[in-house]
Design a protein around this motif. Sequence first.
Motif, PDB file in Angstrom:
ATOM      1  N   GLN A 159     -47.110   5.200   8.501  1.00  0.00           N
ATOM      2  CA  GLN A 159     -46.684   4.688  10.090  1.00  0.00           C
ATOM      3  C   GLN A 159     -47.956   4.296  10.849  1.00  0.00           C
ATOM      4  O   GLN A 159     -47.734   3.454  11.582  1.00  0.00           O
ATOM      5  CB  GLN A 159     -45.655   5.749  10.565  1.00  0.00           C
ATOM      6  N   LEU A 160     -48.730   5.068  11.014  1.00  0.00           N
ATOM      7  CA  LEU A 160     -49.934   4.865  11.803  1.00  0.00           C
ATOM      8  C   LEU A 160     -50.635   3.621  11.258  1.00  0.00           C
ATOM      9  O   LEU A 160     -51.158   2.586  12.297  1.00  0.00           O
ATOM     10  CB  LEU A 160     -51.002   6.018  11.889  1.00  0.00           C
ATOM     11  N   LEU A 177     -41.702   2.861   4.978  1.00  0.00           N
ATOM     12  CA  LEU A 177     -41.515   3.237   6.297  1.00  0.00           C
ATOM     13  C   LEU A 177     -39.909   3.218   6.585  1.00  0.00           C
ATOM     14  O   LEU A 177     -39.383   3.228   7.688  1.00  0.00           O
ATOM     15  CB  LEU A 177     -41.774   1.844   6.881  1.00  0.00           C
ATOM     16  N   ARG A 178     -39.058   3.218   5.599  1.00  0.00           N
ATOM     17  CA  ARG A 178     -37.537   3.287   5.882  1.00  0.00           C
ATOM     18  C   ARG A 178     -37.314   4.631   6.469  1.00  0.00           C
ATOM     19  O   ARG A 178     -36.317   4.615   7.597  1.00  0.00           O
ATOM     20  CB  ARG A 178     -36.574   3.496   4.484  1.00  0.00           C
ATOM     21  N   TYR A 218     -43.899  -5.808  -0.160  1.00  0.00           N
ATOM     22  CA  TYR A 218     -42.458  -5.720   0.752  1.00  0.00           C
ATOM     23  C   TYR A 218     -41.734  -4.623   0.292  1.00  0.00           C
ATOM     24  O   TYR A 218     -41.246  -3.782   1.196  1.00  0.00           O
ATOM     25  CB  TYR A 218     -41.726  -7.017   0.924  1.00  0.00           C
ATOM     26  N   VAL A 219     -41.381  -4.343  -0.912  1.00  0.00           N
ATOM     27  CA  VAL A 219     -40.592  -3.448  -1.465  1.00  0.00           C
ATOM     28  C   VAL A 219     -41.240  -2.026  -0.967  1.00  0.00           C
ATOM     29  O   VAL A 219     -40.646  -0.949  -0.623  1.00  0.00           O
ATOM     30  CB  VAL A 219     -40.465  -3.458  -2.930  1.00  0.00           C
ATOM     31  N   VAL A 255     -40.635  -4.771   8.731  1.00  0.00           N
ATOM     32  CA  VAL A 255     -41.393  -4.646   7.491  1.00  0.00           C
ATOM     33  C   VAL A 255     -41.842  -5.893   6.905  1.00  0.00           C
ATOM     34  O   VAL A 255     -43.092  -6.093   6.386  1.00  0.00           O
ATOM     35  CB  VAL A 255     -40.498  -4.205   6.458  1.00  0.00           C
ATOM     36  N   LEU A 256     -41.085  -7.193   7.162  1.00  0.00           N
ATOM     37  CA  LEU A 256     -41.421  -8.354   6.713  1.00  0.00           C
ATOM     38  C   LEU A 256     -42.749  -8.934   7.539  1.00  0.00           C
ATOM     39  O   LEU A 256     -43.550  -9.268   6.995  1.00  0.00           O
ATOM     40  CB  LEU A 256     -40.519  -9.496   6.731  1.00  0.00           C
ATOM     41  N   ALA A 257     -42.981  -8.436   8.979  1.00  0.00           N
ATOM     42  CA  ALA A 257     -44.135  -8.817   9.704  1.00  0.00           C
ATOM     43  C   ALA A 257     -45.358  -8.119   9.164  1.00  0.00           C
ATOM     44  O   ALA A 257     -46.387  -8.802   9.091  1.00  0.00           O
ATOM     45  CB  ALA A 257     -43.654  -8.507  11.195  1.00  0.00           C
ATOM     46  N   ILE A 258     -45.174  -7.025   8.665  1.00  0.00           N
ATOM     47  CA  ILE A 258     -46.326  -6.050   8.079  1.00  0.00           C
ATOM     48  C   ILE A 258     -46.680  -6.915   6.996  1.00  0.00           C
ATOM     49  O   ILE A 258     -47.698  -7.044   6.508  1.00  0.00           O
ATOM     50  CB  ILE A 258     -46.185  -4.510   7.811  1.00  0.00           C
TER      51      ILE A 258
END
Length: 170
Positions: free
Chosen positions: A117-118, A28-29, A21-22, A38-41
């Motif tokens: 990102q991709l 991606l920030r 997560y971190v 981010v949580l979903a990823i």
Amino acid sequence: RRVLAIAQRQGVALANVAQLYVRVCNALRASGTSQSEVLAITEDVGRALRISGATGQEAASALLQFSQALGAGVLRGEELNAILEAAPRLAQAIADGLAVPVGQLKQLGADGVLTSQLVAKALRSQSDLLEQESRALPDTIPQAWERLSNAVQRTVGELDKALGVTPAIA
């Protein structure tokens, strides 16, 4: 709490999910990715590992390699090879999200195309399918042990916070 919930749903170690997560967040920030995304990823990666049937050690390795790749900004080389080997469903989800065969991922990685990102976008496009596949799987004993370990860590952490043991010892 949400990272713990992801770890518990997937039956993986809290520390590994927190690290992922971190690193996803840091990677991606700059692109404006929200915390919920981010949580979903993070959850998508956990689902893919569960579907892959990765052992605890394999899952930890794949999480580490994936998070390192996202942190570096591109998925390639050693990190990509580790994912292809230990987490084939994660690799398949990325490939499906990009509409390419899994075998083409190595070339895309070597070309530097698989940016954080991709990869995140490709993975998110497969989220519903990963959720369906993950829900269809039965729980395993190792997953139950990880859930118990995560719950104990949470309880100890909350007790420490309430009682102030660590600051007192320090």
